[in-house]
Design an enzyme around this catalytic site. Structure first.
Site, PDB file in Angstrom:
ATOM      1  N   ILE A 102       0.832  -1.202   0.000  1.00  0.00           N
ATOM      2  CA  ILE A 102       0.000   0.000   0.000  1.00  0.00           C
ATOM      3  C   ILE A 102       0.867   1.252   0.000  1.00  0.00           C
ATOM      4  O   ILE A 102       1.981   1.255   0.539  1.00  0.00           O
ATOM      5  CB  ILE A 102      -0.974  -0.014   1.211  1.00  0.00           C
ATOM      6  N   CYS A 103       0.340   2.304  -0.600  1.00  0.00           N
ATOM      7  CA  CYS A 103       0.924   3.645  -0.614  1.00  0.00           C
ATOM      8  C   CYS A 103       2.204   3.677  -1.444  1.00  0.00           C
ATOM      9  O   CYS A 103       2.170   3.441  -2.633  1.00  0.00           O
ATOM     10  CB  CYS A 103       1.142   4.142   0.822  1.00  0.00           C
ATOM     11  N   ALA A 104       3.334   3.950  -0.830  1.00  0.00           N
ATOM     12  CA  ALA A 104       4.609   3.971  -1.544  1.00  0.00           C
ATOM     13  C   ALA A 104       5.178   2.566  -1.729  1.00  0.00           C
ATOM     14  O   ALA A 104       5.973   2.321  -2.637  1.00  0.00           O
ATOM     15  CB  ALA A 104       5.618   4.837  -0.792  1.00  0.00           C
ATOM     16  N   TYR A 123       0.563   5.196  -4.195  1.00  0.00           N
ATOM     17  CA  TYR A 123       0.452   6.616  -3.922  1.00  0.00           C
ATOM     18  C   TYR A 123       0.884   7.354  -5.194  1.00  0.00           C
ATOM     19  O   TYR A 123       1.860   6.952  -5.844  1.00  0.00           O
ATOM     20  CB  TYR A 123       1.345   6.999  -2.734  1.00  0.00           C
ATOM     21  N   SER A 149      -2.594  -0.821  -3.208  1.00  0.00           N
ATOM     22  CA  SER A 149      -3.560   0.190  -2.805  1.00  0.00           C
ATOM     23  C   SER A 149      -2.881   1.548  -2.726  1.00  0.00           C
ATOM     24  O   SER A 149      -1.650   1.649  -2.681  1.00  0.00           O
ATOM     25  CB  SER A 149      -4.183  -0.198  -1.459  1.00  0.00           C
TER      26      SER A 149
END
Length: 184
Positions: A102-104, A123, A149
């Protein structure tokens, strides 16, 4: 019962890590918080200090069905610089086991060739590091055994998607409704 490891690096995004742990445990799934350093204590990107369950050096990853990588800075670069993390995600991806980020953190998958020919997200500032994938802007993207995500605001959807992956959609929806989340 599915057994999942979540890698916790210094500088991780605490919500992306701890919310996943909380939701998977509510789903009666076994999830171990695994410190990638030599200390069970991890300090997040926002200065929150918490205790993990195990050290990466103590874990036999053959016992696990999936791994999760939370984002955060410098947590994500710390994950990507850890040889055992990289070895594990490659082995899991190739072996058909779940790899979720998720994210980075999906950038770690991209930089290690695990997104080649896959659909994925991250992200927004990390899109250029998502090498070889069809980049989408959906909250959560599932492509085979890879789940990615966007960030902290999508963490509930991300965690419920992991529940759905190992259990089923109805159980994931029912769990979300138990804690007043109805958008899944």
């Amino acid at each position: 019962m599915s057994k999942i490891a979540i890698f916790m690096a210094e500088g991780c995004e605490e919500i992306e890590g701890l919310a996943v742990v909380d939701i998977l445990r509510r789903a009666k799934m076994e999830i171990d918080m695994v410190s990638i350093s030599d200390s069970l204590s991890v300090k997040s990107s926002h200065g929150v200090v918490f205790q993990t369950d195990k050290l990466i050096s103590q874990v036999d990853f053959s016992e696990y069905d999936g791994v999760v990588l939370p984002g955060g800075i410098p947590g994500t670069p710390n994950l990507g610089a850890n040889p055992k993390v990289v070895e594990t995600i490659k082995s899991f991806a190739e072996g058909g086991k779940l790899v979720a980020a998720i994210c980075a953190a999906p950038s770690v998958l991209g930089e290690n060739g695990l997104l080649q020919g896959k659909k994925a997200t991250s992200y927004p500032g990390f899109a250029e590091k998502m090498k070889g994938c069809t980049y989408l802007e959906d909250k959560v993207v599932v492509d085979g055994n890879i789940i990615t995500s966007r960030g902290m605001g999508t963490v509930i959807d991300f965690a419920l998607t992991i529940v759905e992956y190992f259990k089923n959609h109805e159980e994931a929806v029912a769990l979300g409704e138990k804690f007043m989340y109805k958008n899944f």
